[in-house]
Design an enzyme around this catalytic site. Structure first.
Site, mmCIF file in Angstrom:
data_model
loop_
_atom_site.group_PDB
_atom_site.id
_atom_site.type_symbol
_atom_site.label_atom_id
_atom_site.label_comp_id
_atom_site.label_asym_id
_atom_site.label_seq_id
_atom_site.Cartn_x
_atom_site.Cartn_y
_atom_site.Cartn_z
ATOM 1 N N ASP A 74 1.068 -1.368 0.075
ATOM 2 C CA ASP A 74 -0.183 0.186 -0.153
ATOM 3 C C ASP A 74 1.015 1.335 0.389
ATOM 4 O OD1 ASP A 74 -2.020 2.152 0.296
ATOM 5 O OD2 ASP A 74 -2.904 0.958 1.858
ATOM 6 N N LYS A 79 -1.148 -1.335 -4.073
ATOM 7 C CA LYS A 79 -2.434 -0.356 -4.464
ATOM 8 C C LYS A 79 -2.216 1.214 -5.410
ATOM 9 C CE LYS A 79 -6.000 -0.371 -0.886
ATOM 10 N NZ LYS A 79 -6.121 0.059 0.223
#
Length: 188
Positions: A116, A144
């Site tokens: 992330d 992400k």
């Protein structure tokens, strides 16, 4: 059951308000696709294969089998470092288990479910290098899509990209639930 003193939200409620982003067949294809470049990059070696618990467990096992099918042997170990502890936003890094395998002079492949922002993976990678690893690479099932990444960290091998939403399933949790879902979901 509670999470940090609060009632745990129900997984069934999350699933009722989620959409399936990636089904099992697409996950299987992505993992198989990652195996070829990893096997090529480590040909003739036995890297330390560090699974980052708990999230990477489903992905790590499947990727290991794909690598074995391509003739790559691995030395297995794991680590457990987290910033979430059941919450949806990260805090201070907490080490729950460090690998027992000596990393000095070894190549290391960190295996995680998601990259992330990268705070946890950066800290883990730096720790491996401090232990004397000669090379540390990252295999992430998902990354992400956003611009908040920590400078200096990236996945060397990526299976799938997911939107900048709360995702869960296939190792990623919804309040410590749903890691064993065979797909990747996002809250609406």
């Amino acid at each position: 059951m509670t999470t940090m003193g609060n009632p745990r939200p129900k997984l069934a409620d999350a699933l009722a308000n989620a959409e399936l982003l990636v089904d099992r067949a697409a996950i299987d294809r992505a993992i198989a696709g990652m195996a070829a470049p990893i096997a090529r990059d480590y040909a003739g070696e036995v890297p330390v294969y560090l699974t980052i618990m708990h999230g990477a467990l489903p992905f790590s096992g499947q990727l290991a089998l794909e690598l074995g099918a391509r003739g790559l042997d691995l030395e297995f170990d794991y680590l457990h470092a987290t910033r979430y502890r059941g919450e949806t936003s990260g805090g201070e890094l907490v080490w729950k288990h460090r690998p027992a395998t000596a990393l000095y002079g070894r190549r290391v492949l960190l295996v995680d479910d998601i990259l992330d922002e990268g705070h946890t993976l950066l800290a883990v990678k730096q720790w491996c290098l401090e232990q004397g690893a000669t090379d540390v690479r990252i295999a992430a099932l998902t990354t992400k899509l956003h611009a908040r990444g920590v400078p200096g960290i990236h996945a060397d091998y990526v299976g799938l990209q997911v939107p900048d939403r709360y995702v869960f399933g296939f190792g990623m949790d919804y309040h410590e639930q749903g890691r064993n879902l065979p797909g990747i979901y996002a809250l609406k």
